[in-house]
Design a protein around this motif. Structure first.
Motif, short mmCIF file in Angstrom:
data_model
loop_
_atom_site.label_atom_id
_atom_site.label_comp_id
_atom_site.label_asym_id
_atom_site.label_seq_id
_atom_site.Cartn_x
_atom_site.Cartn_y
_atom_site.Cartn_z
N GLY A 122 2.96 -5.74 2.06
CA GLY A 122 3.64 -4.77 2.89
C GLY A 122 2.97 -3.42 2.79
O GLY A 122 1.95 -3.26 2.11
N VAL A 123 3.58 -2.45 3.45
CA VAL A 123 3.03 -1.10 3.48
C VAL A 123 4.14 -0.10 3.20
O VAL A 123 5.31 -0.46 3.12
CB VAL A 123 2.36 -0.81 4.85
N SER A 124 3.76 1.15 3.08
CA SER A 124 4.73 2.21 2.87
C SER A 124 4.22 3.47 3.55
O SER A 124 3.02 3.74 3.54
CB SER A 124 4.93 2.44 1.36
N ASN A 125 5.14 4.19 4.16
CA ASN A 125 4.83 5.47 4.82
C ASN A 125 3.86 5.30 5.98
O ASN A 125 3.05 6.19 6.25
CB ASN A 125 4.27 6.46 3.78
N TYR A 126 3.96 4.19 6.69
CA TYR A 126 3.14 3.96 7.87
C TYR A 126 3.85 4.47 9.12
O TYR A 126 5.06 4.33 9.26
CB TYR A 126 2.85 2.46 8.04
N THR A 127 3.08 5.01 10.04
CA THR A 127 3.58 5.40 11.35
C THR A 127 3.61 4.17 12.27
O THR A 127 3.12 3.09 11.91
CB THR A 127 2.68 6.46 11.98
N ILE A 128 4.16 4.35 13.47
CA ILE A 128 4.19 3.25 14.44
C ILE A 128 2.78 2.80 14.78
O ILE A 128 2.49 1.59 14.80
CB ILE A 128 4.94 3.68 15.72
N ALA A 129 1.88 3.74 15.03
CA ALA A 129 0.51 3.38 15.37
C ALA A 129 -0.15 2.60 14.23
O ALA A 129 -0.88 1.62 14.47
CB ALA A 129 -0.30 4.63 15.69
N MET A 130 0.13 2.99 12.99
CA MET A 130 -0.44 2.29 11.84
C MET A 130 0.13 0.88 11.72
O MET A 130 -0.59 -0.06 11.38
CB MET A 130 -0.18 3.09 10.57
N MET A 131 1.43 0.74 11.99
CA MET A 131 2.04 -0.60 11.95
C MET A 131 1.43 -1.50 13.01
O MET A 131 1.14 -2.68 12.77
CB MET A 131 3.56 -0.51 12.12
N LEU A 189 0.88 -1.16 0.00
CA LEU A 189 0.00 0.00 0.00
C LEU A 189 0.91 1.21 0.00
O LEU A 189 1.72 1.38 0.91
CB LEU A 189 -0.89 0.00 1.24
N HIS A 190 0.82 2.07 -1.02
CA HIS A 190 1.83 3.11 -1.23
C HIS A 190 1.80 4.17 -0.14
O HIS A 190 2.83 4.70 0.26
CB HIS A 190 1.63 3.76 -2.60
N TRP A 191 0.62 4.52 0.32
CA TRP A 191 0.43 5.52 1.37
C TRP A 191 -0.73 5.09 2.25
O TRP A 191 -1.60 4.34 1.81
CB TRP A 191 0.11 6.90 0.76
N PRO A 192 -0.76 5.56 3.48
CA PRO A 192 -1.98 5.36 4.27
C PRO A 192 -3.13 6.11 3.62
O PRO A 192 -2.90 7.12 2.94
CB PRO A 192 -1.64 5.98 5.64
N PRO A 193 -4.36 5.67 3.82
CA PRO A 193 -5.50 6.43 3.30
C PRO A 193 -5.55 7.81 3.96
O PRO A 193 -5.07 7.99 5.09
CB PRO A 193 -6.71 5.58 3.69
N ILE A 194 -6.10 8.75 3.27
CA ILE A 194 -6.05 10.13 3.72
C ILE A 194 -6.79 10.35 5.04
O ILE A 194 -6.47 11.26 5.81
CB ILE A 194 -6.57 11.08 2.61
N ASP A 195 -7.76 9.46 5.34
CA ASP A 195 -8.48 9.59 6.61
C ASP A 195 -7.78 8.85 7.75
O ASP A 195 -8.23 8.90 8.90
CB ASP A 195 -9.92 9.10 6.49
N GLY A 196 -6.67 8.16 7.44
CA GLY A 196 -5.90 7.46 8.47
C GLY A 196 -6.49 6.14 8.90
O GLY A 196 -5.88 5.44 9.73
N VAL A 234 2.96 15.58 -0.52
CA VAL A 234 2.06 14.45 -0.77
C VAL A 234 0.87 14.54 0.18
O VAL A 234 1.06 14.55 1.40
CB VAL A 234 2.79 13.10 -0.56
N PRO A 235 -0.34 14.62 -0.34
CA PRO A 235 -1.51 14.82 0.53
C PRO A 235 -1.77 13.67 1.49
O PRO A 235 -2.45 13.87 2.51
CB PRO A 235 -2.67 15.00 -0.45
N TRP A 236 -1.28 12.48 1.20
CA TRP A 236 -1.52 11.32 2.06
C TRP A 236 -0.52 11.20 3.19
O TRP A 236 -0.65 10.31 4.03
CB TRP A 236 -1.50 10.04 1.23
N ALA A 237 0.49 12.06 3.22
CA ALA A 237 1.52 11.95 4.27
C ALA A 237 0.89 12.10 5.65
O ALA A 237 0.17 13.07 5.90
CB ALA A 237 2.59 13.01 4.05
N PRO A 238 1.17 11.16 6.55
CA PRO A 238 0.59 11.23 7.89
C PRO A 238 1.41 12.18 8.79
O PRO A 238 2.40 12.76 8.34
CB PRO A 238 0.71 9.80 8.39
N VAL A 263 9.81 14.20 2.16
CA VAL A 263 8.40 13.95 1.88
C VAL A 263 7.53 14.28 3.09
O VAL A 263 7.62 13.64 4.13
CB VAL A 263 8.18 12.48 1.46
N GLY A 264 6.70 15.30 2.92
CA GLY A 264 5.74 15.68 3.94
C GLY A 264 4.40 15.99 3.30
O GLY A 264 4.21 15.83 2.08
#
Length: 272
Positions: free
Chosen positions: A130-139, A101-108, A265-269, A260-261
């Motif tokens: 796998g995932v990409s650009n996930y935070t610790i909470a998302m992982m 998943l390239h980015w988390p969804p915009i709503d988190g 990128v609008p999906w950046a958490p 990258v922020g």
């Protein structure tokens, strides 16, 4: 063993932002240099060129580790599988080795797209997820949503950005990190320390940077269009940075240079 740390897979050739003949020539040069892991994405718009080039390498399918990523615009139930099937058609593959998943969804809210990712694996479209650009909470959330192991979280990782908190969180939850922007899009070369350290090993500044990432336990994605640089980026396994040099480089992470922020990128958490 994680797929990214098998054989040469921990050193992947990234294809962003290459297109057309430039992409084809670079991928062929990478294969010749020894790369067997290749990274693309729906967002890059170059899956067809990547697929054509990989077919032209003459490499056997089981020699390669091919990663692509689902665009967040395709995270809906009716778009996800169709987008992955288009990716496979463009890549000339029956399945990819790793689907991210390239980015988390915009709503988190990560669960719905993770469930679709799991479904793609269950349908045989990918061997690993796998995932990409996930935070610790998302992982932490991700490992409770999917049954399959999450083989990586691909994130911005280089010696000008302190990612120790994220790395520790990833280790705690059991998701290895892999890097993008591994040389900070050239920003590292403004710091003489890397070339100075490299002189002691007979290595370039870029090779020192990439070796530092590997020794941090993070697999790497690198991109170049120059055959000599493609080879050099791959040739980083015949030396080991000393503890002193690792610590010297570690100090540079306080630079806090993030590429990258959310401004880009609008999906950046909200990053850790």
């Amino acid at each position: 063993m994680n797929i990214y740390f098998q054989k040469t897979h921990q050193r992947a050739f990234g294809t962003f932002p290459l297109t057309g003949d430039v992409a084809r020539d670079a991928i062929l040069a990478a294969a010749e240099a020894g790369y067997r892991a290749f990274d693309t994405a729906q967002m890059y718009g170059n899956e067809a060129e990547t697929g054509g080039a990989l077919a032209a390498t003459g490499l056997k399918r089981d020699e390669m580790c091919i990663t692509t990523k689902v665009h967040p615009d395709n995270f809906s139930e009716d778009a996800f599988m169709a987008s992955v099937e288009r990716s496979l058609k463009d890549l000339k593959l029956d399945f990819v080795d790793v689907l991210l998943l390239h980015w988390p969804p915009i709503d988190g809210e990560v669960a719905p797209s993770l469930e679709l990712l799991q479904k793609a694996k269950d349908q045989g479209l990918t061997q690993n997820i796998g995932v990409s650009n996930y935070t610790i909470a998302m992982m932490k959330k991700a490992v409770t949503v999917v049954d399959a192991p999450i083989v990586t979280n691909q994130v911005e990782f280089h010696p000008l950005l302190n990612q120790d908190t994220l790395l520790a969180g990833a280790n705690d939850v059991g998701i290895p990190l892999s890097s993008y922007s591994s040389v900070a899009r050239g920003e590292v070369f403004k710091h003489p320390e890397f070339a100075e350290i490299g002189a002691g090993y007979g290595k370039s500044a870029a090779q020192v940077v990439l070796r530092w990432i590997i020794q941090k336990g993070v697999s790497i994605n690198t991109m170049s269009t120059k055959p000599e640089n493609i080879r050099a980026n791959f040739d980083i396994m015949d030396f080991t940075l000393s503890h002193v040099d690792m610590a010297r480089i570690e100090k540079l992470t306080q630079t806090g240079y993030r590429i990258v922020g959310s401004d880009l990128v609008p999906w950046a958490p909200e990053w850790d």
